[in-house]
Design an enzyme around this catalytic site. Structure first.
Site, PDB file in Angstrom:
ATOM      1  N   ARG A  16       1.085  -8.635  -2.026  1.00 23.74           N
ATOM      2  CA  ARG A  16       0.087  -9.352  -2.490  1.00 23.74           C
ATOM      3  C   ARG A  16       0.654 -10.294  -3.187  1.00 23.74           C
ATOM      4  O   ARG A  16       0.341 -10.343  -4.217  1.00 23.74           O
ATOM      5  CB  ARG A  16      -0.887  -8.493  -3.390  1.00 23.74           C
ATOM      6  CG  ARG A  16      -1.486  -6.966  -2.344  1.00 23.74           C
ATOM      7  CD  ARG A  16      -2.618  -6.265  -2.701  1.00 23.74           C
ATOM      8  NE  ARG A  16      -3.759  -6.581  -3.259  1.00 23.74           N
ATOM      9  CZ  ARG A  16      -4.734  -6.946  -3.700  1.00 23.74           C
ATOM     10  NH1 ARG A  16      -4.809  -5.897  -4.902  1.00 23.74           N
ATOM     11  NH2 ARG A  16      -5.725  -7.450  -3.295  1.00 23.74           N
TER      12      ARG A  16
ATOM     13  N   TYR B  92       9.859   1.971  10.900  1.00 21.68           N
ATOM     14  CA  TYR B  92      10.592   1.314  12.195  1.00 21.68           C
ATOM     15  C   TYR B  92      11.366   1.935  13.031  1.00 21.68           C
ATOM     16  O   TYR B  92      12.134   1.986  12.358  1.00 21.68           O
ATOM     17  CB  TYR B  92      10.489  -0.067  12.762  1.00 21.68           C
ATOM     18  CG  TYR B  92       8.938  -0.512  12.372  1.00 21.68           C
ATOM     19  CD1 TYR B  92       8.114  -0.326  12.976  1.00 21.68           C
ATOM     20  CD2 TYR B  92       8.139  -1.383  11.179  1.00 21.68           C
ATOM     21  CE1 TYR B  92       6.338  -0.489  12.813  1.00 21.68           C
ATOM     22  CE2 TYR B  92       6.806  -1.819  10.617  1.00 21.68           C
ATOM     23  CZ  TYR B  92       6.056  -1.676  12.101  1.00 21.68           C
ATOM     24  OH  TYR B  92       4.913  -2.552  11.728  1.00 21.68           O
TER      25      TYR B  92
ATOM     26  N   CYS C 105      -8.490  -5.602   1.583  1.00 24.53           N
ATOM     27  CA  CYS C 105      -9.371  -4.510   2.465  1.00 24.53           C
ATOM     28  C   CYS C 105      -9.168  -4.033   4.512  1.00 24.53           C
ATOM     29  O   CYS C 105      -8.962  -3.035   4.809  1.00 24.53           O
ATOM     30  CB  CYS C 105     -10.371  -5.294   2.821  1.00 24.53           C
ATOM     31  SG  CYS C 105     -10.630  -6.758   4.306  1.00 24.53           S
TER      32      CYS C 105
ATOM     33  N   LYS D 163     -11.584  -3.446  -7.680  1.00 20.76           N
ATOM     34  CA  LYS D 163     -12.426  -4.698  -7.232  1.00 20.76           C
ATOM     35  C   LYS D 163     -11.932  -5.269  -7.448  1.00 20.76           C
ATOM     36  O   LYS D 163     -13.091  -6.543  -7.000  1.00 20.76           O
ATOM     37  CB  LYS D 163     -13.581  -3.691  -6.760  1.00 20.76           C
ATOM     38  CG  LYS D 163     -13.728  -2.536  -6.203  1.00 20.76           C
ATOM     39  CD  LYS D 163     -12.839  -2.288  -4.543  1.00 20.76           C
ATOM     40  CE  LYS D 163     -13.511  -3.040  -2.944  1.00 20.76           C
ATOM     41  NZ  LYS D 163     -14.729  -1.813  -3.423  1.00 20.76           N
TER      42      LYS D 163
ATOM     43  N   GLY E   8       0.922 -13.367   2.813  1.00 15.90           N
ATOM     44  CA  GLY E   8       0.817 -12.294   4.747  1.00 15.90           C
ATOM     45  C   GLY E   8      -0.537 -13.494   4.834  1.00 15.90           C
ATOM     46  O   GLY E   8      -1.656 -13.906   4.958  1.00 15.90           O
ATOM     47  N   ARG E   9      -1.703 -11.715   4.266  1.00 10.57           N
ATOM     48  CA  ARG E   9      -3.293 -11.863   4.192  1.00 10.57           C
ATOM     49  C   ARG E   9      -3.506 -12.676   3.484  1.00 10.57           C
ATOM     50  O   ARG E   9      -4.666 -13.471   3.922  1.00 10.57           O
ATOM     51  CB  ARG E   9      -3.733 -10.587   3.487  1.00 10.57           C
ATOM     52  CG  ARG E   9      -3.202  -9.122   4.815  1.00 10.57           C
ATOM     53  CD  ARG E   9      -3.662  -7.942   3.962  1.00 10.57           C
ATOM     54  NE  ARG E   9      -2.434  -7.683   3.000  1.00 10.57           N
ATOM     55  CZ  ARG E   9      -2.977  -6.955   2.063  1.00 10.57           C
ATOM     56  NH1 ARG E   9      -3.807  -6.131   2.002  1.00 10.57           N
ATOM     57  NH2 ARG E   9      -1.584  -6.743   1.352  1.00 10.57           N
TER      58      ARG E   9
ATOM     59  N   ARG F  42      14.339  -8.302   7.414  1.00 11.12           N
ATOM     60  CA  ARG F  42      12.705  -7.203   7.052  1.00 11.12           C
ATOM     61  C   ARG F  42      13.282  -5.867   6.122  1.00 11.12           C
ATOM     62  O   ARG F  42      13.839  -5.587   7.556  1.00 11.12           O
ATOM     63  CB  ARG F  42      12.161  -7.198   8.012  1.00 11.12           C
ATOM     64  CG  ARG F  42      10.310  -7.035   7.531  1.00 11.12           C
ATOM     65  CD  ARG F  42      10.233  -7.874   6.639  1.00 11.12           C
ATOM     66  NE  ARG F  42       8.882  -7.440   5.813  1.00 11.12           N
ATOM     67  CZ  ARG F  42       7.672  -7.401   6.300  1.00 11.12           C
ATOM     68  NH1 ARG F  42       7.532  -7.782   7.672  1.00 11.12           N
ATOM     69  NH2 ARG F  42       6.707  -7.375   5.415  1.00 11.12           N
TER      70      ARG F  42
ATOM     71  N   ALA G 170     -23.911 -12.220   3.323  1.00 12.12           N
ATOM     72  CA  ALA G 170     -24.163 -12.497   4.286  1.00 12.12           C
ATOM     73  C   ALA G 170     -24.924 -14.403   4.467  1.00 12.12           C
ATOM     74  O   ALA G 170     -24.401 -15.070   5.293  1.00 12.12           O
ATOM     75  CB  ALA G 170     -24.668 -11.707   5.640  1.00 12.12           C
TER      76      ALA G 170
END
Length: 667
Positions: free
Chosen positions: A319, A182, A368, A452, A341-342, A230, A415
């Site tokens: 992660r 950045y 993902c 995966k 985070g995720r 950061r 689903a």
């Protein structure tokens, strides 16, 4: 609490600010969660408070802009503290009070801008940079070099923003960002900074800007107000517009580890209270936003070395959503705090579940990027592929129904399982029917490659959720209209999935022609020389999987680039393409399959040139088509029939989960 996780729940300090544990929320842009005055809106407040309620000791917000005169980003995307500082403080104060009520602290991340890295669709002004360098996304565009006065103005705005943050009640600020390439990072990197004023030159000169920002902030808010940075320990740039893969041997063209450690010592001496440390750049976006193809805890070998040369706290993401990895990292002093985070998007209750020993109940992140970074990249509000309520916590709360119903779910893929789970949680009586003897649909095959494994974990999680919520499972049962008439449910949710496409090509019915699912479930059938027909996400992932087994792979894709037909987040797409090059996989784009012969295929390109390619196995990965047979039978017979997931439109896992949640929450 399990003793092996005890280190995560020890208190710590950043500066003089005490934090209750060593689990934090990593900063991620809260794109679109914004008021007309560019403040955090109510959705943003619920989003952050939910993670505090879930037990995170520290919340670091996504980047908030401090000016919009020099780098003029379009309104409605990023929060901006300079638009209306009074309104920003007022909007933030209630959110901060609610975060504090859960015993958490909250830092506001302040950004001085993006420079060469900003999507041109997001900016109204000409892109700027430390020097006249090519724009990352549009190399034909040369960024305008900032003047010394403009840089000093940006420093002032950072300090003013910190003062507003302190007045609103934030517990500290994080300077964004000497990482990921950045604007601030561009000033510190020799590859992008060619200046001759005080902000250029040797390493100390290139660090002048982050030091001035720190000094200006401290002069406004005092020495006791925490200011962290950061910080990218290493850029992972192999060449211009080219990242370096994990384990790859290359010469660093950005900040190498040696310079990263030296710069950290200088910045610590200047007075930074902590480092939120990671790796990467836009050239190596997959290091800054690690996809499923990168191991959990990927920054730890580098942050361990960082901790050996500085004394202030080091915070680490990358992660870290595996509890064992996070706890071991803190215990072995590779980091002082594990940032998620995720992982906290997927499951806001991650800290509480770890503390109570219920780690098996944590909903896994898939790496993902479809619901988070991918949403930002495509101009949508941040959310999560596996957690549809993320970013819309209040609107998407589950409520008991006015009347309990008998709900029949047909199809045990993602689903269908999500629909069954949500309907059962709300209080409906749910029965799920699956024609196969196991749940998971095509995700069972997709989860075969080692990279995966998080999808395998998601399937395990769903199985557990269905059991705990008393969903009646009917495996090995194919549903037809007669069975539906016999059961006569109040509501039917059809999640019958999709079938693999088989093109009408000469020779396609031979034994050495396999579908992607066949190959994944029967790897012994795959020969040495493999032609993969289809260069979408499925074809590229299978190509990597097979290449890692020392197969000779050729991808044949009919359009001009790999993964060009559907949107794949930039980090995932970049890494897959770099892995394909690294593994020596041959790629033929603008090329179609014409014929399958005994040990070869015949292709034809857009110039109508034919070519014969060796192939003892032909693997079809050209996509799927919806299975709507049962829906067509039922839609006019049963008035309450809902069609979801791939059976409605073939998409990715995220939309299967989202549609299952949306339909089931409104029954």
């Amino acid at each position: 609490m399990n003793n092996k996780y005890a280190s995560l729940f020890e208190p710590m300090k950043i500066g003089k600010t005490k934090i209750k544990n060593r689990i934090g929320m990593s900063p991620m842009a809260a794109s679109g969660m914004i008021t007309p005055h560019n403040c955090f809106d109510k959705r943003a407040a619920e989003y952050y408070v939910e993670r505090a309620r879930g037990g995170a000791g520290l919340i670091i917000t996504g980047g908030v802009e401090v000016e919009n005169e020099i780098e003029q980003t379009k309104l409605g995307i990023f929060q901006n503290i300079s638009t209306n500082p009074v309104a920003f403080a007022l909007n933030s104060s209630e959110m901060i009070e609610r975060v504090h009520a859960h015993g958490s602290k909250i830092f506001l991340q302040l950004t001085m801008g993006f420079g060469r890295s900003l999507f041109l669709d997001f900016v109204d002004s000409h892109p700027v940079a430390p020097s006249a360098i090519p724009h990352f996304w549009e190399p034909d565009v040369t960024c305008r070099e900032l003047t010394t006065n403009e840089v000093e103005y940006m420093v002032e705005k950072m300090a003013e923003a910190a003062k507003v943050a302190a007045s609103a009640g934030y517990d500290g600020v994080e300077v964004h960002a000497m990482h990921e390439g950045y604007l601030l990072d561009q000033f510190t990197l020799k590859a992008f900074n060619k200046r001759t004023d005080k902000y250029g030159g040797d390493l100390r000169g290139r660090l002048q800007l982050p030091i001035e920002i720190l000094q200006a902030i401290k002069s406004e808010v005092g020495q006791d107000f925490p200011v962290i940075l950061r910080y990218g320990v290493k850029s992972c740039i192999k060449a211009p517009h080219q990242g370096g893969l994990p384990g790859e041997d290359y010469q660093e063209h950005g900040r190498d580890l040696e310079e990263g450690l030296e710069a950290a010592k200088i910045l610590e001496e200047a007075g930074y209270d902590g480092f939120n440390a990671d790796l990467g750049s836009y050239e190596a976006l997959y290091w800054a936003h690690p996809p499923t193809y990168i191991e959990h805890g990927c920054y730890l070998p580098y942050t361990k070395q960082l901790k050996e040369v500085i004394d202030v706290p080091v915070l680490t993401a990358g992660r870290m959503d595996n509890p064992e990895v996070a706890a071991e990292a803190v215990t072995s002093e590779k980091t002082d705090m594990a940032l998620l985070g995720r992982g906290l998007l997927a499951d806001p209750d991650w800290p509480n579940k770890v503390k109570s020993g219920e780690t098996d109940k944590i909903r896994p992140c898939l790496g993902c990027h479809d619901g988070c970074m991918g949403r930002l990249e495509s101009g949508k509000v941040i959310s999560c592929a596996v957690n549809p309520a993320c970013g819309r916590e209040e609107e998407y709360k589950l409520h008991p129904p006015l009347k309990q119903k008998d709900v029949m779910v047909v199809g045990g893929g993602i689903a269908g399982m999500e629909a069954a789970r949500v309907a059962a949680i709300r209080g409906h009586k749910v029965s799920l029917y699956e024609k196969n003897n196991s749940l998971g649909g095509h995700v069972v095959e997709a989860s075969v490659p080692e990279f995966k494994k998080d999808e395998r974990e998601l399937l395990r999680w769903y199985g557990q959720e269905l059991k705990e919520n008393d969903v009646e499972l009917n495996l090995g049962t194919e549903v037809d209209s007669q069975l539906v008439k016999e059961i006569n449910p109040d509501e039917i949710i059809l999640a019958t999935g999709a079938k693999e496409k088989i093109p009408p090509i000469q020779g396609i019915d031979q034994d050495h022609v396999l579908t992607a699912c066949d190959a994944l479930m029967n790897p012994d059938k795959v020969g040495k020389n493999v032609a993969i027909i289809g260069g979408g996400l499925v074809g590229c992932e299978i190509a990597i999987w097979l290449a890692q087994q020392n197969k000779q792979i050729t991808i044949v894709e009919m359009i001009e680039e790999l993964m060009g037909a559907v949107f794949v987040s930039h980090a995932n797409e970049m890494m897959l393409k770099d892995m394909i090059k690294h593994e020596g996989i041959e790629v033929k784009t603008d090329t179609s399959l014409l014929e399958v012969q005994e040990n070869e295929i015949v292709t034809i390109n857009k110039e109508f040139k034919k070519q014969n390619l060796n192939a003892d196995t032909v693997l079809l990965a050209i996509g799927y088509e919806s299975d709507t047979k049962l829906y067509e039978e039922l839609k006019d017979i049963h008035p309450k029939t809902h069609l979801i997931g791939d059976a409605r439109t073939v998409q990715n896992i995220m939309y299967g989960i989202w549609e299952g949640y949306e339909v089931a929450r409104t029954l």
